[in-house]
Each structure stands twice: as structure tokens, then as C-alpha cells.
Design an enzyme around this catalytic site. Structure first.
Site, PDB file in Angstrom:
ATOM      1  CG  ASN A  22      -8.996   1.241  10.412  1.00 15.14           C
ATOM      2  OD1 ASN A  22      -8.788   0.666  11.472  1.00 15.14           O
ATOM      3  ND2 ASN A  22      -8.754   2.541  10.237  1.00 15.14           N
ATOM      4  NE  ARG A  33     -10.678   3.721  13.358  1.00 14.79           N
ATOM      5  CZ  ARG A  33     -11.078   4.588  14.281  1.00 14.79           C
ATOM      6  NH1 ARG A  33     -12.221   4.429  14.906  1.00 14.79           N
ATOM      7  NH2 ARG A  33     -10.333   5.632  14.577  1.00 14.79           N
ATOM      8  N   GLY A  48       0.883  -1.177   0.000  1.00 13.07           N
ATOM      9  CA  GLY A  48       0.000   0.000   0.000  1.00 13.07           C
ATOM     10  C   GLY A  48       0.912   1.215   0.000  1.00 13.07           C
ATOM     11  N   GLY A  57      -0.223   4.445  -0.462  1.00  5.41           N
ATOM     12  CA  GLY A  57      -1.108   5.615  -0.425  1.00  5.41           C
ATOM     13  C   GLY A  57      -0.569   6.658   0.547  1.00  5.41           C
ATOM     14  CB  ILE A  86      -0.480   5.266   5.907  1.00  2.00           C
ATOM     15  CG1 ILE A  86      -1.728   5.915   6.508  1.00  2.00           C
ATOM     16  CG2 ILE A  86       0.437   4.770   7.038  1.00  2.00           C
ATOM     17  CD1 ILE A  86      -2.569   4.998   7.380  1.00  2.00           C
ATOM     18  N   GLY A  87       1.360   4.842   3.351  1.00  3.97           N
ATOM     19  CA  GLY A  87       2.506   4.141   2.763  1.00  3.97           C
ATOM     20  C   GLY A  87       3.620   5.107   2.372  1.00  3.97           C
ATOM     21  CG  ASN A 108     -10.014  -2.327   3.623  1.00  8.18           C
ATOM     22  OD1 ASN A 108      -9.911  -2.089   2.431  1.00  8.18           O
ATOM     23  ND2 ASN A 108      -9.985  -1.370   4.534  1.00  8.18           N
ATOM     24  CG  HIS A 115      -7.968   1.684  15.947  1.00  7.78           C
ATOM     25  ND1 HIS A 115      -7.521   2.780  16.632  1.00  7.78           N
ATOM     26  CD2 HIS A 115      -8.083   2.077  14.653  1.00  7.78           C
ATOM     27  CE1 HIS A 115      -7.371   3.785  15.784  1.00  7.78           C
ATOM     28  NE2 HIS A 115      -7.705   3.386  14.579  1.00  7.78           N
ATOM     29  CG  ASP A 150      -0.718   1.103  -4.246  1.00 11.98           C
ATOM     30  OD1 ASP A 150      -0.832   1.631  -3.132  1.00 11.98           O
ATOM     31  OD2 ASP A 150      -1.693   0.949  -5.030  1.00 11.98           O
TER      32      ASP A 150
END
Ligand code: A3D
Length: 321
Positions: A121, A89, A10, A12, A14-15, A96, A176, A34
Site C-alpha cells: 500500500n 494507507r 516480503g 511478513g 501476507i508473505g 514504501n 483501493h 525479505d
């Protein structure tokens, strides 16, 4: 000695931030994977071009093939979709979960000895699914959430008391999400627990309760501000701290979504608890005594994670075997 290899599945928001931080901290060479052609390659090149200015040495590679992660020491997974305003989430589970099955197969084949940190998430259910899909040892697969949630709590507390964030420690337990359990009596300013600080008049119980609620809603607050995605700077920093603890055998005590096999009276579930992270992955789950109210909050949080895991098993029965 060869450099460590860090694979980011990934590339994106965060990646990309993970790759930049891994470079700045010289944690090792970085592979960004990715499904979006060009994105990991573009980010890898852009970050590599920042290295001469910052003065760090690391190789950055962007890829669409799992072969490129071969032999990775650490794999950090952010693949999937983030939520949009109004989504929980848990709304992400359908998409996901399929992504975790693909990613798990890639890790199983090419990076079976890695320490794997999941961020996708709904976190506690996705890390559970990723461990099942990858077949890696349970102590080598963890979820990042507690480090972020406790960092949010620490930030709010430091603002409230007008003290350095460095001197604030915070403790959160559970899944979380909206049911996470920030624990006041284990959260301190320079060792002074929050209930004592209330008695000392540093804040009121009412203000503390509002900070706790803001911590629980910390992700949604940012989603509502950004409108097109979720938080990425702090989540990336939190995961890098966990990778660093593993690579340097630091034996840090941090809250993570960890696999439980009897601790806290729970079995075959991933949920946020304090753990020790060192060169053997999750080396120990720290079992603390909970009072009646804390236990009740923790159980509520666990029930919501269990519900998500059951939903995963309905969609992908093989994972439940
Ligand atoms: P985003 O910027 O959309 O990046 C996700 C990337 O995953 C995109 O570049 C996609 O192309 C890629 N992707 C999608 N499917 C696949 C696949 N099958 N294989 C490989 N890559 C794929 O999202 P983001 O980086 O902002 O967030 C990533 C995830 O982290 C989301 O699920 C968020 O909800 C989650 N998140 C978790 C926390 C926690 O504290 C646990 C915090 C913030 C975000």
C-alpha cells in the site's frame, strides 16, 4: 516439465500466508525474500515441515539475495510497512515508494518475464511505481485490491441474506481506499442484482448502504481489531487466485489495479477495473458503462489515485519520465 517458481518479496504476515497457500495449492516452488535475516528462512522451513502432513510437494527457500528469485514465473510483492491504527494507507507512501524502487530493480534484473502482483500500500500508486521501477510490460504488472474488496463485499452480503458466499458475486471499481466504488447493480445473488433484492424485500436500501460503507472501511476495521498490523489471510488468498489465473491460463474476470492506456478515458494510471487474467497477464481491460452517479464516484476515486501518483513523482522524479 519443471515446476513453476513463485517469488514472494516480503515475508511478513501476507508473505508467509502466501507461501503456505502456494504450497497447499501446489502452485510451484516458493522463494521467500525479505531484508530481515532469518524470517524468510524460518518461515520457509516451517512451511516445508507442514508439507508431509498435508501431502504437498514444493520446495521452499528463504533468502536475502535477489539472485534467488531468478527465472520466477510469478512475483508477489508485499515488501514495505503496513499501517497501524489511525494511519491511512496514504501515510505509507514515503517508506514504501523507496521499497518499490529496490524491489523493481531486483525484478528487472532477475525475473523480467514474471507476472508481478503488487499488494504493498497505497496500492494503486505502489503498483504504478513498481511497473516504472521494474520496466516490465504493463500487462504483466498488476495490483491486488479488487479481489479482496469484492470478497469483503460478498462476505457481508452473504451474511445479510443468509445465503452461501459462493452464490454472491460482487463488483468493485476504483482505487483501493476510502473512495473505492462498490457497484450494486452489477453485484448479485445467483444472478439477481442487489437493487432487485431490495425491491423483493430481502434487505433495505439503508442496510445496503451500510454494507457498502463497511466494505469501503473493511481494511480499517481489521487494523483497529488487530492493532499491530493489517489483514493478511484474505489479501493473501486474493493474490493467490490471481497467480493461479495466470499460471493456469484461466482467463478469469477479476477486478485488479490495472494499467490504463485510454480505457475509461484515462492514461498512464493504475486503478481498479475488471480485467481478464490469463497466460499473457492482463489480456483485456473490461470497459463497462457507468451511470452518472457511478461515473462521479469513479472520477473521485481516480482523482485520489492521481494525487498519490503525483506525490510519488515529487519524491522520485525519475519514475515520472
Ligand atoms: P508485514 O508483516 O510488515 O510484512 C512486510 C515485510 O516486508 C516485512 O517482513 C519487512 O521486513 C519486509 N520488507 C520491508 N522492506 C523491505 C525491502 N526493502 N525489501 C524486502 N522486504 C522488505 O506487512 P504485511 O505482510 O501485513 O503487509 C504488507 C503490505 O501489504 C503493507 O504495505 C500493507 O499495507 C499491504 N496490504 C495491502 C492490502 C491490499 O488489499 C492492497 C491488504 C493488506 C495489506
Amino acid at each position: 516439465m519443471a515446476r513453476n517458481k513463485i517469488a514472494l518479496i516480503g515475508a511478513g504476515q501476507i508473505g508467509g500466508t502466501l507461501a503456505h497457500l502456494a504450497g497447499l495449492k501446489e502452485l510451484g516452488d516458493v522463494v521467500l525474500f525479505d531484508i530481515m535475516e532469518g524470517i524468510p528462512q524460518g518461515k520457509a522451513l516451517d512451511i516445508a515441515e507442514s508439507a508431509p502432513v498435508e501431502g504437498f510437494d514444493a520446495k521452499f527457500t528463504g533468502t536475502q539475495t535477489y539472485e534467488a528469485i531468478e527465472g520466477a514465473d510469478v512475483v508477489i510483492v508485499t515488501a514495505g510497512v503496513p499501517r497501524k491504527p489511525g494511519m491511512s494507507r496514504d501515510d505509507l507512501i514515503g517508506i514504501n515508494l523507496k521499497v518499490m524502487e529496490q524491489v523493481g530493480a531486483g525484478i528487472r534484473k532477475y525475473a523480467p518475464n514474471a507476472f508481478v502482483i503488487c499488494i504493498t500500500n497505497p496500492l494503486d500508486a505502489m503498483v504504478w511505481a513498481l511497473q516504472k521501477a521494474s520496466g516490465l510490460p504493463k500487462n504483466m504488472v498488476v495490483g491486488m485490491a479488487g479481489v479482496l474488496d469484492s470478497a469483503r463485499f460478498r462476505h457481508f452480503l452473504a451474511e445479510e441474506f443468509n445465503v452461501s458466499v459462493e452464490d454472491v458475486t460482487a463488483f468493485v471499481l476504483g482505487g483501493h481506499g476510502d473512495t473505492m466504488v462498490p457497484l450494486s447493480r452489477y453485484s448479485t445473488v445467483a444472478g439477481i442484482p442487489l437493487p432487485d433484492l431490495v425491491k423483493m424485500g430481502w434487505t433495505s436500501q439503508d442496510r445496503l448502504d451500510k454494507i457498502i460503507q463497511r466494505t469501503r472501511d473493511g481494511g480499517a476495521e481489521i487494523v483497529n481489531l488487530l492493532k499491530t498490523g493489517s489483514a493478511f489471510y484474505a489479501p493473501a488468498t486474493a493474490a493467490i487466485a490471481m497467480a493461479d489465473a495466470y499460471l493456469k491460463d484461466k482467463k478469469r474476470v477479476v477486478p485488479c489495479a490495472a494499467h490504463l492506456s485510454g480505457q475509461y478515458g484515462l492514461k498512464d494510471i493504475y486503478v481498479g477495473v475488471p480485467v481478464v487474467i490469463g497466460a499473457k497477464g492482463v489480456e483485456r481491460v473490461v470497459e463497462i458503462q457507468l451511470d452518472k452517479d457511478e461515473r462521479a464516484m469513479f472520477e473521485k476515486s481516480v482523482a485520489s489515485v492521481q494525487g498519490l501518483i503525483e506525490a510519488c513523482i515529487k519524491i522520485a522524479p525519475d519514475l515520472g519520465q
